[in-house]
Write a protein that holds these residues in place. Structure first.
Motif, PDB file in Angstrom:
ATOM      1  N   PRO A   1       0.896  -1.216   0.120  1.00  0.00           N
ATOM      2  CA  PRO A   1       0.122  -0.149   0.030  1.00  0.00           C
ATOM      3  C   PRO A   1       0.640   1.254   0.058  1.00  0.00           C
ATOM      4  O   PRO A   1       1.978   1.343   0.647  1.00  0.00           O
ATOM      5  N   ARG A   2       0.536   2.262  -0.730  1.00  0.00           N
ATOM      6  CA  ARG A   2       1.133   3.347  -0.630  1.00  0.00           C
ATOM      7  C   ARG A   2       1.701   4.073   0.358  1.00  0.00           C
ATOM      8  O   ARG A   2       2.731   4.711   0.691  1.00  0.00           O
ATOM      9  N   ASN A   3       0.609   4.086   1.480  1.00  0.00           N
ATOM     10  CA  ASN A   3       0.787   4.733   2.835  1.00  0.00           C
ATOM     11  C   ASN A   3       2.159   3.837   3.726  1.00  0.00           C
ATOM     12  O   ASN A   3       2.695   4.503   4.549  1.00  0.00           O
ATOM     13  N   ASP A   4       2.474   2.713   3.054  1.00  0.00           N
ATOM     14  CA  ASP A   4       3.207   1.928   4.058  1.00  0.00           C
ATOM     15  C   ASP A   4       4.599   2.156   3.695  1.00  0.00           C
ATOM     16  O   ASP A   4       5.497   1.627   4.170  1.00  0.00           O
ATOM     17  N   GLY A   5       5.005   2.887   2.388  1.00  0.00           N
ATOM     18  CA  GLY A   5       6.269   3.187   2.087  1.00  0.00           C
ATOM     19  C   GLY A   5       6.834   1.997   1.356  1.00  0.00           C
ATOM     20  O   GLY A   5       6.309   0.904   1.174  1.00  0.00           O
ATOM     21  N   VAL A   6       7.999   2.189   1.002  1.00  0.00           N
ATOM     22  CA  VAL A   6       8.782   1.096  -0.144  1.00  0.00           C
ATOM     23  C   VAL A   6       9.636   0.132   0.555  1.00  0.00           C
ATOM     24  O   VAL A   6      10.281   0.570   1.766  1.00  0.00           O
ATOM     25  N   ASN A   7       9.924  -1.001   0.083  1.00  0.00           N
ATOM     26  CA  ASN A   7      10.888  -2.194   0.396  1.00  0.00           C
ATOM     27  C   ASN A   7      11.942  -1.582   0.226  1.00  0.00           C
ATOM     28  O   ASN A   7      12.633  -2.235  -0.569  1.00  0.00           O
ATOM     29  N   TYR A   8      12.684  -0.634   0.927  1.00  0.00           N
ATOM     30  CA  TYR A   8      14.105  -0.419   0.796  1.00  0.00           C
ATOM     31  C   TYR A   8      14.996  -1.371   1.577  1.00  0.00           C
ATOM     32  O   TYR A   8      16.285  -1.118   1.230  1.00  0.00           O
ATOM     33  N   GLU A   9      14.596  -1.825   2.716  1.00  0.00           N
ATOM     34  CA  GLU A   9      15.711  -2.328   3.560  1.00  0.00           C
ATOM     35  C   GLU A   9      16.573  -3.447   2.903  1.00  0.00           C
ATOM     36  O   GLU A   9      17.958  -3.156   3.198  1.00  0.00           O
ATOM     37  N   LYS A  10      16.198  -4.216   2.199  1.00  0.00           N
ATOM     38  CA  LYS A  10      16.927  -5.102   1.375  1.00  0.00           C
ATOM     39  C   LYS A  10      18.032  -4.709   0.433  1.00  0.00           C
ATOM     40  O   LYS A  10      18.998  -5.243  -0.029  1.00  0.00           O
ATOM     41  N   TYR A  11      17.770  -3.263   0.000  1.00  0.00           N
ATOM     42  CA  TYR A  11      18.497  -2.672  -0.720  1.00  0.00           C
ATOM     43  C   TYR A  11      19.524  -1.651  -0.442  1.00  0.00           C
ATOM     44  O   TYR A  11      20.496  -1.115  -1.016  1.00  0.00           O
ATOM     45  N   LEU A  12      19.653  -1.616   1.099  1.00  0.00           N
ATOM     46  CA  LEU A  12      20.147  -0.764   2.118  1.00  0.00           C
ATOM     47  C   LEU A  12      21.812  -0.829   1.821  1.00  0.00           C
ATOM     48  O   LEU A  12      22.745   0.018   1.411  1.00  0.00           O
ATOM     49  N   SER A  13      22.515  -2.222   1.601  1.00  0.00           N
ATOM     50  CA  SER A  13      23.797  -2.431   1.136  1.00  0.00           C
ATOM     51  C   SER A  13      24.402  -1.487   0.153  1.00  0.00           C
ATOM     52  O   SER A  13      25.623  -1.622  -0.002  1.00  0.00           O
ATOM     53  N   MET A  14      23.709  -1.580  -0.832  1.00  0.00           N
ATOM     54  CA  MET A  14      24.118  -0.818  -2.142  1.00  0.00           C
ATOM     55  C   MET A  14      24.644   0.718  -1.975  1.00  0.00           C
ATOM     56  O   MET A  14      25.431   1.509  -2.613  1.00  0.00           O
ATOM     57  N   LEU A  15      24.310   1.233  -0.643  1.00  0.00           N
ATOM     58  CA  LEU A  15      24.621   2.740  -0.495  1.00  0.00           C
ATOM     59  C   LEU A  15      25.810   3.026   0.452  1.00  0.00           C
ATOM     60  O   LEU A  15      26.502   3.645   0.653  1.00  0.00           O
ATOM     61  N   ALA A  16      26.409   1.593   1.072  1.00  0.00           N
ATOM     62  CA  ALA A  16      27.721   1.417   1.692  1.00  0.00           C
ATOM     63  C   ALA A  16      28.737   1.980   1.018  1.00  0.00           C
ATOM     64  O   ALA A  16      28.920   1.855  -0.043  1.00  0.00           O
ATOM     65  N   PRO A  17      29.720   2.619   1.704  1.00  0.00           N
ATOM     66  CA  PRO A  17      30.818   3.003   1.310  1.00  0.00           C
ATOM     67  C   PRO A  17      31.880   1.770   0.542  1.00  0.00           C
ATOM     68  O   PRO A  17      31.620   0.737   1.067  1.00  0.00           O
ATOM     69  N   SER A  18      32.493   2.144  -0.441  1.00  0.00           N
ATOM     70  CA  SER A  18      33.300   1.123  -0.951  1.00  0.00           C
ATOM     71  C   SER A  18      34.188   0.380  -0.121  1.00  0.00           C
ATOM     72  O   SER A  18      34.998   1.022   0.852  1.00  0.00           O
ATOM     73  N   GLY A  19      34.297  -0.855   0.044  1.00  0.00           N
ATOM     74  CA  GLY A  19      35.310  -1.647   0.782  1.00  0.00           C
ATOM     75  C   GLY A  19      34.515  -1.862   2.230  1.00  0.00           C
ATOM     76  O   GLY A  19      35.313  -2.686   3.024  1.00  0.00           O
ATOM     77  N   THR A  20      33.328  -1.480   2.547  1.00  0.00           N
ATOM     78  CA  THR A  20      32.680  -2.031   3.738  1.00  0.00           C
ATOM     79  C   THR A  20      32.391  -3.341   3.521  1.00  0.00           C
ATOM     80  O   THR A  20      32.116  -4.009   2.678  1.00  0.00           O
ATOM     81  N   LEU A  21      32.622  -4.160   4.585  1.00  0.00           N
ATOM     82  CA  LEU A  21      32.402  -5.585   4.825  1.00  0.00           C
ATOM     83  C   LEU A  21      31.145  -6.026   5.244  1.00  0.00           C
ATOM     84  O   LEU A  21      30.469  -5.397   5.983  1.00  0.00           O
ATOM     85  N   TYR A  22      30.421  -7.332   4.539  1.00  0.00           N
ATOM     86  CA  TYR A  22      28.974  -7.511   5.019  1.00  0.00           C
ATOM     87  C   TYR A  22      29.352  -9.246   5.090  1.00  0.00           C
ATOM     88  O   TYR A  22      30.129  -9.666   4.368  1.00  0.00           O
ATOM     89  N   ASN A  23      28.637  -9.644   6.177  1.00  0.00           N
ATOM     90  CA  ASN A  23      28.391 -10.975   6.233  1.00  0.00           C
ATOM     91  C   ASN A  23      27.161 -11.331   5.187  1.00  0.00           C
ATOM     92  O   ASN A  23      26.186 -10.597   5.093  1.00  0.00           O
ATOM     93  N   GLY A  24      27.205 -12.319   4.736  1.00  0.00           N
ATOM     94  CA  GLY A  24      26.251 -12.950   3.767  1.00  0.00           C
ATOM     95  C   GLY A  24      26.168 -12.285   2.348  1.00  0.00           C
ATOM     96  O   GLY A  24      27.267 -11.713   1.976  1.00  0.00           O
ATOM     97  N   SER A  25      25.142 -12.231   1.685  1.00  0.00           N
ATOM     98  CA  SER A  25      25.139 -11.581   0.305  1.00  0.00           C
ATOM     99  C   SER A  25      25.025 -10.047   0.380  1.00  0.00           C
ATOM    100  O   SER A  25      24.343  -9.580   1.202  1.00  0.00           O
ATOM    101  N   ASP A  26      25.837  -9.573  -0.699  1.00  0.00           N
ATOM    102  CA  ASP A  26      25.739  -8.243  -1.050  1.00  0.00           C
ATOM    103  C   ASP A  26      25.367  -8.050  -2.386  1.00  0.00           C
ATOM    104  O   ASP A  26      25.929  -7.286  -2.917  1.00  0.00           O
ATOM    105  N   THR A  27      24.460  -8.833  -2.948  1.00  0.00           N
ATOM    106  CA  THR A  27      24.133  -8.749  -4.332  1.00  0.00           C
ATOM    107  C   THR A  27      23.864  -7.391  -4.954  1.00  0.00           C
ATOM    108  O   THR A  27      24.173  -7.243  -5.792  1.00  0.00           O
TER     109      THR A  27
END
Length: 301
Positions: free
Chosen positions: A267-293
């Motif tokens: 629904p429009r009022n609930d906002g967008v599913n952004y959480e799963k895409y947050l990792s693409m904003l991280a500075p280059s070289g940041t380490l993550y556990n798991g997938s960073d597709t």
């Protein structure tokens, strides 16, 4: 030392907007968000009903404690304001913490889709215009640009020539430039390109010219996308990225989140599913556990 941004905005329990959106985005971009709530809401104002508690009288208490701590900020970012009295509180906050080494980004949250939001008043508009004059950069959507400049939203919508439309918008934005305010970033401009493809454009405007940064229009209008966008720009400025590079990165990030939300019929009022895409904003070289597709460097074109 980690960069710090004071984030002055409301906290809404539902709607994926305001401080909820800004804190997560700024944090993942490697910058420390320091929230100063303007109001507490059960859900953002697009919902049919909501609980609303203004923090106008509490804002100076928080400011006073931060003054005692002797803190400094690399940036200050403002968003939703509950009433015109809060602009006075922000002006006092700026008197304490805004200096030549601190940037101010104002997201003049006044409305969208051609209409002012439910708490809009002419007094709030006047105070917001005054606040914008102290900013380094402002990020109005097209509705807010029209409110700030007195332009007719419907007339702008009737301009079909894209080059002419962007010239008109850039002239409106340029009329807001004032001493410290050197850049206006007009967000969410919907148009159809020469091939008939629906597009969403973000227009950066300075005294020297303007640059259109377009993305295919995914469709739909969602709560919080402006907050996500402004948070990306603020964090990008804090870590030294160019505005244009950050606009491109933010556009990709939000486009993916919107496409996911449309697919899931959020629904429009609930906002967008952004959480799963947050990792693409991280500075280059940041380490993550798991997938960073979805990772991509901050300077992606």
């Amino acid at each position: 030392m980690t960069k710090k941004i004071a984030v002055i905005n409301d906290l809404s329990g539902f709607g994926r907007c305001s401080l909820t959106a800004a804190i997560s985005v700024i944090s993942v971009m490697g910058v420390q968000p320091c929230p100063l709530p303007t109001a507490i809401l059960s859900g953002q104002t697009g919902y049919p009903h909501y609980y609303f508690d203004s923090y106008t009288d509490k804002m100076p208490l928080i400011r006073s404690e931060w003054e005692k701590m002797g803190v400094r900020f690399d940036g200050i970012c403002t968003g939703f304001l509950a009433d015109e009295r809060q602009v006075k509180q922000i002006q006092m906050f700026l008197d304490s913490f805004l200096n030549e080494d601190t940037f101010l980004l104002v997201d003049p949250v006044l409305g969208g889709d051609g209409k002012p939001h439910g708490l809009f008043t002419e007094g709030l508009l006047k105070k917001m215009q005054e606040l914008c004059k102290r900013a380094d950069i402002i990020t109005p959507n097209l509705t807010e640009l029209c409110l700030l400049t007195g332009a007719d939203y419907e007339e702008l919508g009737s301009i079909k020539n894209i080059s002419l439309l962007m010239e008109v918008i850039s002239e409106l934005a340029r009329s807001l430039l004032h001493e410290r305010l050197r850049e206006v970033l007009v967000t969410g401009i919907r148009y159809t390109d020469g091939d008939g493809v629906p597009m969403m454009g973000n227009l950066t405007v300075t005294a020297g010219g303007h640059t259109l940064l377009p993305f295919p229009l995914i469709g739909g209008s969602y709560s919080g996308t402006g907050d996500l966008f402004a948070a990306c720009i603020a964090a990008g400025m804090a870590r030294g990225d160019s505005v244009e590079d950050t606009v491109r990165l933010a556009g990709k990030f939000i486009s993916l989140a919107m496409a996911d939300s449309i697919k899931e019929q959020v629904p429009r009022n609930d906002g967008v599913n952004y959480e799963k895409y947050l990792s693409m904003l991280a500075p280059s070289g940041t380490l993550y556990n798991g997938s960073d597709t979805h990772r991509s460097p901050a300077s992606s074109p």
